[in-house]
Write a protein that holds these residues in place. Structure first.
Motif, mmCIF file in Angstrom:
data_model
loop_
_atom_site.group_PDB
_atom_site.id
_atom_site.type_symbol
_atom_site.label_atom_id
_atom_site.label_comp_id
_atom_site.label_asym_id
_atom_site.label_seq_id
_atom_site.Cartn_x
_atom_site.Cartn_y
_atom_site.Cartn_z
ATOM 1 N N ARG A 157 6.089 -3.550 3.766
ATOM 2 C CA ARG A 157 6.120 -2.364 4.620
ATOM 3 C C ARG A 157 6.277 -1.103 3.767
ATOM 4 O O ARG A 157 6.959 -1.126 2.737
ATOM 5 N N ASP A 182 4.096 -0.052 9.173
ATOM 6 C CA ASP A 182 3.296 -1.246 8.916
ATOM 7 C C ASP A 182 1.951 -0.769 8.377
ATOM 8 O O ASP A 182 1.213 -0.079 9.083
ATOM 9 N N HIS A 187 1.739 1.417 12.583
ATOM 10 C CA HIS A 187 2.835 1.597 13.533
ATOM 11 C C HIS A 187 4.112 2.024 12.824
ATOM 12 O O HIS A 187 4.442 1.508 11.746
ATOM 13 N N LEU A 189 7.728 1.678 12.325
ATOM 14 C CA LEU A 189 8.677 0.597 12.569
ATOM 15 C C LEU A 189 10.121 1.074 12.564
ATOM 16 O O LEU A 189 10.964 0.550 13.297
ATOM 17 N N HIS A 190 10.432 2.049 11.715
ATOM 18 C CA HIS A 190 11.786 2.601 11.632
ATOM 19 C C HIS A 190 11.698 4.107 11.424
ATOM 20 O O HIS A 190 10.859 4.598 10.664
#
Length: 431
Positions: A157, A182, A187, A189-190
């Motif tokens: 990632r 990602d 996307h 993710l965090h």
């Protein structure tokens, strides 16, 4: 912002004859010439002993190293992967599939281009999308403001630190943050917003590394090199977003008063309280050991390298005093900005004083990997399985360090060099 497609993966160029290259460099120095168009790639120098072995017998003495070249020649095999015009590059990540992602921070120049982009077919494509990467009216927490340090975790990632700073503007709430994407889908993710007391008004969240061996979802270590005089390390728990500021007064994170560096041949001294004449700051370069057991870090304005056990650093119950006692002085490493570790645990160190990139081996010895007059302000650095990538932003030439005159000369380069030496062949060598 466009790249010149012709400069992606160019053919390796032949080296200049030893005497010719030195004479040209000396002549340029005397006449005040600019950066020379020195060859882009040279036979790798794995070690002085290997060089002597290859040149033994009738081929004479070594042309570099002890009693040979005195530092004028380019060294090491490297190639220019991309040339950039417009904003200068900083962070870089390269996936196993060869996709290249680059960060273009806005804290020095508030540009209108992408702050995070993927290099595709000669263009910088705003990534993961234009809405996040390009300037907009969205709240600072909901867009990317100024992407600086970048890395990839062991799950593949992409992580980046958004320092949140736009040139000439104060740091806005929600602007400084950590983001994780990602690479396959783009996307988010965090997204972890950095806030007080871990974040200070003069913070410069500079670079980061991600440790998935500690914490429920892992731990992120961030260097705050500071736009003022308050550097530190910041430790962030991914699962909870809990963050704490550590070693804010420890010598291992501080810029050294009176520090002198030779930058493009000019001796420059860092004096707190006076306008800096070159890029200065506290804790900056950061990297993990191959197994994430130790975190290595270094102030920008220092020649020392330090480390800490991640088991202690990631534990929020460990006191500041215990952390300070556990800091290990790893010795000198030169004037470094970026740090990166390969799979063998060797650390690659950018060096803005000598226009080079060094490798610190696991036994503490060093190798010169590449050296060239074009390696100006080597910054973001990233290791793949086979190569080391590095951005060259010419940051020392910014107007703020040169009496208001921007002395940068585009293009800015993204280079790479092989981790293993280029094989040398000799058709006349006896079998």
């Amino acid at each position: 912002m466009a790249l010149r497609p012709s400069l992606f993966r160019p053919p390796m160029l032949s080296p200049l004859p030893a005497d010719t290259g030195r004479r040209r460099l000396l002549r340029a120095a005397v006449l005040g010439a600019g950066v020379l168009p020195v060859a882009a790639a040279f036979p790798a120098r794995a070690s002085a002993e290997a060089l002597r072995t290859r040149q033994a017998g009738s081929r004479g003495a070594p042309t570099t190293g002890v009693n040979g070249d005195q530092g004028y020649e380019s060294a090491g095999s490297f190639e220019i992967v991309a040339d950039f015009y417009g904003p200068g590059p900083s962070g870089v990540v390269v996936t196993d599939a060869g996709r290249i992602f680059v960060g273009f921070p806005r804290h020095a120049v508030n540009h209108k281009g992408a702050t995070l982009g993927e290099l595709r077919q000669g263009k910088v494509v705003p990534w993961p999308n234009a809405g996040l990467s390009l300037p907009s009216s969205a709240a600072p927490a909901d867009r990317l403001m100024s992407i600086h340090g970048m890395t990839m975790d062991t799950q593949g990632r992409i992580w980046a630190v958004d320092d949140g700073k736009l040139a000439g503007q104060p740091l806005q709430p929600g602007a400084a943050k950590l983001v994780c994407f990602d690479p396959e889908t783009g996307h988010l993710l965090h997204r972890i917003i950095l806030a007080a007391p871990a974040l200070l008004p003069d913070s410069h969240m500079n670079d980061l590394r991600v440790d998935l061996t500690h914490g429920q979802a892992g731990t992120v270590y961030v260097t705050d090199s500071s736009f003022g005089h308050s550097p530190a390390l910041v430790v962030v728990d991914i699962a909870t977003g809990r963050q704490r500021r550590v070693l804010g007064t420890h010598p291992s994170t501080q810029a050294e008063p009176g520090f002198m560096a030779m930058v493009e041949g000019v001796p420059l001294v860092y004096t707190p309280g006076k306008p800096p004449r070159f890029v200065v700051g506290g804790a900056d370069g950061i990297t993990l050991s191959a197994g994430s057991e130790r975190l290595f870090y270094a102030p920008l304005t220092s020649r020392r390298l330090y480390s800490l056990p991640t088991a202690l650093l990631a534990d929020p119950t460990v006191s500041e005093a215990a952390l300070a006692a556990a800091v290990r002085d790893e010795g000198e490493k030169g004037t470094a900005d970026g740090l990166a570790t390969d799979a063998q645990g060797r650390i690659y160190i950018t060096n803005f004083e000598h226009d080079c990139i060094l490798r610190r081996n696991t036994d503490g010895t060093f190798d010169l990997m590449v050296h060239d007059p074009r390696i100006l302000s080597p910054d973001g650095i990233f290791c793949t399985k086979t190569h080391v990538y590095c951005t060259l932003g010419q940051w020392n030439r910014l107007a703020g360090f040169n009496g208001g005159q921007d002395k940068r000369k585009p293009p800015y380069h993204l280079i790479r060099f092989p981790i293993d030496p280029v094989v040398a062949y000799d058709a006349e060598e006896k079998l």
